[in-house]
Design a protein around this motif. Structure first.
Motif, PDB file in Angstrom:
ATOM      1  N   SER A   3       0.879  -1.401   0.171  1.00 45.34           N
ATOM      2  CA  SER A   3      -0.113   0.130   0.251  1.00 45.34           C
ATOM      3  C   SER A   3       1.319   1.447  -0.626  1.00 45.34           C
ATOM      4  CB  SER A   3      -1.236   0.193   1.087  1.00 45.34           C
ATOM      5  OG  SER A   3      -0.017   0.566   1.970  1.00 45.34           O
ATOM      6  N   VAL A   4       0.200   2.544  -0.765  1.00 47.52           N
ATOM      7  CA  VAL A   4       1.016   3.387  -1.030  1.00 47.52           C
ATOM      8  C   VAL A   4      -0.058   4.359   0.222  1.00 47.52           C
ATOM      9  CG1 VAL A   4       2.408   5.187  -1.893  1.00 47.52           C
ATOM     10  CG2 VAL A   4       1.789   3.327  -2.988  1.00 47.52           C
ATOM     11  N   SER A   5       0.095   5.070   1.157  1.00 45.36           N
ATOM     12  CA  SER A   5      -0.257   5.914   2.004  1.00 45.36           C
ATOM     13  C   SER A   5       0.310   7.903   2.341  1.00 45.36           C
ATOM     14  CB  SER A   5      -0.258   6.085   3.455  1.00 45.36           C
ATOM     15  OG  SER A   5      -0.701   4.789   3.733  1.00 45.36           O
ATOM     16  N   GLN A   6      -0.762   8.355   1.145  1.00 44.04           N
ATOM     17  CA  GLN A   6      -0.244   9.701   1.877  1.00 44.04           C
ATOM     18  C   GLN A   6      -1.398  10.379   2.312  1.00 44.04           C
ATOM     19  OE1 GLN A   6      -0.398  10.036  -3.118  1.00 44.04           O
ATOM     20  NE2 GLN A   6       0.060  11.866  -2.339  1.00 44.04           N
ATOM     21  N   HIS A   7      -1.073  11.136   3.563  1.00 41.55           N
ATOM     22  CA  HIS A   7      -2.206  11.392   4.236  1.00 41.55           C
ATOM     23  C   HIS A   7      -2.525  12.111   4.904  1.00 41.55           C
ATOM     24  CE1 HIS A   7      -0.168   7.010   6.703  1.00 41.55           C
ATOM     25  NE2 HIS A   7       0.605   8.370   6.177  1.00 41.55           N
ATOM     26  N   ASN A   8      -1.701  13.463   3.932  1.00 42.39           N
ATOM     27  CA  ASN A   8      -2.639  14.723   3.557  1.00 42.39           C
ATOM     28  C   ASN A   8      -3.365  14.564   2.615  1.00 42.39           C
ATOM     29  OD1 ASN A   8       0.582  15.839   4.243  1.00 42.39           O
ATOM     30  ND2 ASN A   8      -0.484  15.837   5.287  1.00 42.39           N
ATOM     31  N   HIS A   9      -4.720  14.677   2.873  1.00 42.34           N
ATOM     32  CA  HIS A   9      -5.646  14.786   1.871  1.00 42.34           C
ATOM     33  C   HIS A   9      -5.658  16.384   1.144  1.00 42.34           C
ATOM     34  CE1 HIS A   9      -6.289  10.674   2.217  1.00 42.34           C
ATOM     35  NE2 HIS A   9      -7.052  10.734   3.664  1.00 42.34           N
ATOM     36  N   HIS A  10      -6.288  17.233   1.510  1.00 39.52           N
ATOM     37  CA  HIS A  10      -6.447  18.318   1.100  1.00 39.52           C
ATOM     38  C   HIS A  10      -5.294  19.538   1.927  1.00 39.52           C
ATOM     39  CE1 HIS A  10     -10.220  16.784  -0.006  1.00 39.52           C
ATOM     40  NE2 HIS A  10     -10.276  17.481  -1.540  1.00 39.52           N
ATOM     41  N   VAL A  11      -4.239  20.298   1.156  1.00 36.05           N
ATOM     42  CA  VAL A  11      -3.058  21.663   1.651  1.00 36.05           C
ATOM     43  C   VAL A  11      -3.574  22.340   0.769  1.00 36.05           C
ATOM     44  CG1 VAL A  11      -1.611  21.992   1.642  1.00 36.05           C
ATOM     45  CG2 VAL A  11      -1.897  19.480   2.108  1.00 36.05           C
ATOM     46  N   ILE A  12      -4.148  23.352   1.999  1.00 35.54           N
ATOM     47  CA  ILE A  12      -3.825  24.710   1.461  1.00 35.54           C
ATOM     48  C   ILE A  12      -2.930  25.627   1.493  1.00 35.54           C
ATOM     49  CG2 ILE A  12      -5.077  27.056   1.681  1.00 35.54           C
ATOM     50  CD1 ILE A  12      -7.971  25.615   2.406  1.00 35.54           C
ATOM     51  N   GLU A  20       5.723  20.601   2.166  1.00 32.33           N
ATOM     52  CA  GLU A  20       6.123  18.716   2.578  1.00 32.33           C
ATOM     53  C   GLU A  20       4.864  17.742   2.299  1.00 32.33           C
ATOM     54  OE1 GLU A  20       8.302  17.875   4.995  1.00 32.33           O
ATOM     55  OE2 GLU A  20       8.329  15.734   4.875  1.00 32.33           O
ATOM     56  N   LEU A  21       4.530  17.065   1.079  1.00 28.89           N
ATOM     57  CA  LEU A  21       3.530  15.790   1.042  1.00 28.89           C
ATOM     58  C   LEU A  21       3.926  14.547   1.487  1.00 28.89           C
ATOM     59  CD1 LEU A  21       2.246  17.295  -1.890  1.00 28.89           C
ATOM     60  CD2 LEU A  21       1.556  17.867   0.578  1.00 28.89           C
ATOM     61  N   GLY A  22       3.253  14.182   2.375  1.00 27.86           N
ATOM     62  CA  GLY A  22       4.034  13.170   2.614  1.00 27.86           C
ATOM     63  C   GLY A  22       3.385  11.784   2.127  1.00 27.86           C
ATOM     64  N   CYS A  23       4.372  10.720   2.014  1.00 29.92           N
ATOM     65  CA  CYS A  23       3.923   9.558   1.210  1.00 29.92           C
ATOM     66  C   CYS A  23       5.231   8.125   2.088  1.00 29.92           C
ATOM     67  CB  CYS A  23       4.731   9.543  -0.262  1.00 29.92           C
ATOM     68  SG  CYS A  23       4.815   8.003  -0.936  1.00 29.92           S
ATOM     69  N   ASN A  24       4.135   7.426   2.507  1.00 30.00           N
ATOM     70  CA  ASN A  24       4.922   5.995   2.973  1.00 30.00           C
ATOM     71  C   ASN A  24       3.866   4.750   2.228  1.00 30.00           C
ATOM     72  OD1 ASN A  24       4.088   7.993   5.647  1.00 30.00           O
ATOM     73  ND2 ASN A  24       6.001   6.292   6.055  1.00 30.00           N
ATOM     74  N   TYR A  25       5.288   4.167   2.197  1.00 30.92           N
ATOM     75  CA  TYR A  25       5.156   3.057   1.214  1.00 30.92           C
ATOM     76  C   TYR A  25       5.005   1.931   2.387  1.00 30.92           C
ATOM     77  CZ  TYR A  25       9.701   2.687   0.561  1.00 30.92           C
ATOM     78  OH  TYR A  25      11.048   2.538   1.362  1.00 30.92           O
ATOM     79  N   SER A  26       4.498   0.552   2.242  1.00 35.05           N
ATOM     80  CA  SER A  26       4.408  -0.815   2.767  1.00 35.05           C
ATOM     81  C   SER A  26       5.465  -1.709   2.525  1.00 35.05           C
ATOM     82  CB  SER A  26       3.333  -1.130   2.963  1.00 35.05           C
ATOM     83  OG  SER A  26       2.739  -1.571   1.870  1.00 35.05           O
ATOM     84  N   GLY A 106      -0.599   5.916  -4.621  1.00 35.71           N
ATOM     85  CA  GLY A 106      -1.134   6.394  -3.381  1.00 35.71           C
ATOM     86  C   GLY A 106      -2.713   7.584  -3.936  1.00 35.71           C
ATOM     87  N   THR A 107      -3.609   7.874  -2.706  1.00 35.49           N
ATOM     88  CA  THR A 107      -4.797   8.092  -2.984  1.00 35.49           C
ATOM     89  C   THR A 107      -4.640   9.631  -3.494  1.00 35.49           C
ATOM     90  OG1 THR A 107      -5.103   8.823  -1.066  1.00 35.49           O
ATOM     91  CG2 THR A 107      -6.476   6.584  -1.736  1.00 35.49           C
ATOM     92  N   GLY A 108      -3.453  10.515  -3.466  1.00 38.10           N
ATOM     93  CA  GLY A 108      -3.671  11.349  -4.163  1.00 38.10           C
ATOM     94  C   GLY A 108      -3.904  12.727  -2.789  1.00 38.10           C
ATOM     95  N   THR A 109      -2.694  14.029  -3.151  1.00 36.40           N
ATOM     96  CA  THR A 109      -2.978  15.413  -1.780  1.00 36.40           C
ATOM     97  C   THR A 109      -3.515  16.329  -2.778  1.00 36.40           C
ATOM     98  OG1 THR A 109      -1.470  14.379  -0.596  1.00 36.40           O
ATOM     99  CG2 THR A 109      -1.982  16.883  -0.401  1.00 36.40           C
ATOM    100  N   ARG A 110      -4.737  16.690  -2.914  1.00 37.12           N
ATOM    101  CA  ARG A 110      -4.659  17.697  -3.333  1.00 37.12           C
ATOM    102  C   ARG A 110      -4.881  19.779  -2.886  1.00 37.12           C
ATOM    103  NH1 ARG A 110      -9.354  18.672  -7.178  1.00 37.12           N
ATOM    104  NH2 ARG A 110      -9.628  15.856  -7.020  1.00 37.12           N
ATOM    105  N   LEU A 111      -3.554  20.376  -3.435  1.00 34.66           N
ATOM    106  CA  LEU A 111      -2.514  20.973  -2.841  1.00 34.66           C
ATOM    107  C   LEU A 111      -3.320  22.284  -3.941  1.00 34.66           C
ATOM    108  CD1 LEU A 111      -0.433  22.656  -1.701  1.00 34.66           C
ATOM    109  CD2 LEU A 111       1.144  22.529  -3.949  1.00 34.66           C
ATOM    110  N   LYS A 112      -3.636  23.275  -3.195  1.00 35.57           N
ATOM    111  CA  LYS A 112      -4.241  24.712  -3.428  1.00 35.57           C
ATOM    112  C   LYS A 112      -3.693  25.880  -2.749  1.00 35.57           C
ATOM    113  CE  LYS A 112      -8.446  27.384  -3.882  1.00 35.57           C
ATOM    114  NZ  LYS A 112      -8.697  27.315  -4.963  1.00 35.57           N
ATOM    115  N   VAL A 113      -2.525  26.145  -3.451  1.00 34.39           N
ATOM    116  CA  VAL A 113      -1.834  27.991  -3.691  1.00 34.39           C
ATOM    117  C   VAL A 113      -2.550  28.719  -3.585  1.00 34.39           C
ATOM    118  CG1 VAL A 113      -0.118  28.946  -3.631  1.00 34.39           C
ATOM    119  CG2 VAL A 113       0.197  26.194  -4.144  1.00 34.39           C
ATOM    120  N   LEU A 114      -2.518  29.957  -2.998  1.00 36.18           N
ATOM    121  CA  LEU A 114      -3.610  31.255  -2.139  1.00 36.18           C
ATOM    122  C   LEU A 114      -2.085  32.134  -2.557  1.00 36.18           C
ATOM    123  CD1 LEU A 114      -5.833  30.411   1.028  1.00 36.18           C
ATOM    124  CD2 LEU A 114      -6.606  29.572  -1.694  1.00 36.18           C
ATOM    125  N   ALA A 115      -2.778  32.985  -3.431  1.00 37.01           N
ATOM    126  CA  ALA A 115      -2.339  34.102  -4.617  1.00 37.01           C
ATOM    127  C   ALA A 115      -2.420  35.130  -3.412  1.00 37.01           C
ATOM    128  CB  ALA A 115      -2.968  34.776  -5.704  1.00 37.01           C
TER     129      ALA A 115
END
Lengths: 115, 114
Positions: A3-12, A20-26, A106-115
Motif C-alpha cells: 500500500s501507499v499512504s498519502q496522509h494529507n488529502h487536502h493542503v491549502i 511538504e507532502l507525505g508518502c509512506n509505503y508498506s 497513493g490516493t493523492g493530495t490536492r494542493l491549493k495555493v492561494l495568491a
C-alpha cells in the motif's frame, strides 16, 4: 498487501509558503519511487523519481523528495510554492527488479495555493 | 503528450450498454496500462498489457475486458456499463518492463454512466 499512504488529502497554502507532502509505503524490499502531478483538467506528469543512490532527488519546477528507507517514506518538498503549483500530487511505488509491471498509487493530495 | 492519445475524451452512456475506450500510442512502447481515477481512491489499475495479445488483470478488473491486437492500440471495453463505472479513465505507456522510468499518461476519458 502493498500500500501507499498519502496522509494529507487536502493542503491549502499561501504563496511563498514551504510545502511538504507525505508518502509512506508498506513494501520492505527494493522499491522505485515516483511523484506525479496532475494540474486541473490535465493528465498525470512525472515530477521526479528515485531508483537508487542519493536519497535526495531533485525534480522539475523546484520540487525535491527525500527517500528515508528506515521510515518507508518518500516525502515531496518545495521551499516556496507558487499559485501555479495548485494541482493534485500522487506518490507511486513500484517494486524493484524485473517482471513486475505494476505501480501502486497513493490516493493523492490536492494542493491549493492561494495568491 | 503527443505520443499517446485517448478517445473519446468524454462519453455519456446508458446503464447496460457496451462501451469501448481506445488508447493509441506512437511511441512503439511495449507496455500499456488502463487506470481509473476516482476521488479518494487515486489511480487503480484495471488491466495492463506487456505485448501484442498479452494482457493481464489489475486490481479492479471486474466488468472490464481489454484487447491488444497491435502494438499501438489498447482497447478497454465495458461489456455492460454500470453507474459504478462512472470515472475518469487514463491510459499509460512505458518502454521499460520494469517501469523504472515512469509512465507517460494520456489525457484521459471522462465516462459517465446514467
Amino acid at each position: 498487501a502493498q500500500s501507499v499512504s498519502q496522509h494529507n488529502h487536502h493542503v491549502i497554502l499561501s504563496e511563498a509558503a514551504s510545502l511538504e507532502l507525505g508518502c509512506n509505503y508498506s513494501y520492505g524490499g527494493t522499491v522505485n519511487l515516483f511523484w506525479y502531478v496532475q494540474y486541473p483538467g490535465q493528465h498525470l506528469q512525472l515530477l521526479l523519481k528515485y531508483f537508487s543512490g542519493d536519497p535526495l532527488v531533485k525534480g522539475i519546477k523546484g520540487f525535491e523528495a527525500e527517500f528515508i528507507k528506515s521510515k518507508f517514506s518518500f516525502n515531496l518538498r518545495k521551499p516556496s510554492v507558487q499559485w501555479s503549483d495548485t494541482a493534485e500530487y500522487f506518490c507511486a511505488v513500484k517494486r524493484g527488479g524485473s517482471g513486475t509491471y505494476k505501480y501502486i498509487f497513493g490516493t493523492g493530495t490536492r494542493l491549493k495555493v492561494l495568491a | 503528450d503527443a505520443g499517446i492519445t485517448q478517445s473519446p475524451r468524454h462519453k455519456v452512456t446508458e446503464t447496460g450498454t457496451p462501451v469501448t475506450l481506445r488508447c493509441h500510442q506512437t511511441e512503439n512502447h511495449r507496455y500499456m496500462y488502463w487506470y481509473r481515477q476516482d476521488p479518494g481512491h487515486g489511480l487503480r489499475l484495471i488491466h495492463y498489457s506487456y505485448g501484442v495479445k498479452d494482457t493481464d488483470k489489475g486490481e479492479v478488473s471486474d466488468g472490464y475486458s481489454v484487447s491488444r491486437s497491435k502494438t499501438e492500440d489498447f482497447l478497454l471495453t465495458l461489456e455492460s456499463a454500470t453507474s459504478s463505472q462512472t470515472s475518469v479513465y487514463f491510459c499509460a505507456i512505458s518502454d521499460s518492463g520494469t517501469g523504472d522510468y515512469g509512465y507517460t499518461f494520456g489525457s484521459g476519458t471522462r465516462l459517465t454512466v446514467v
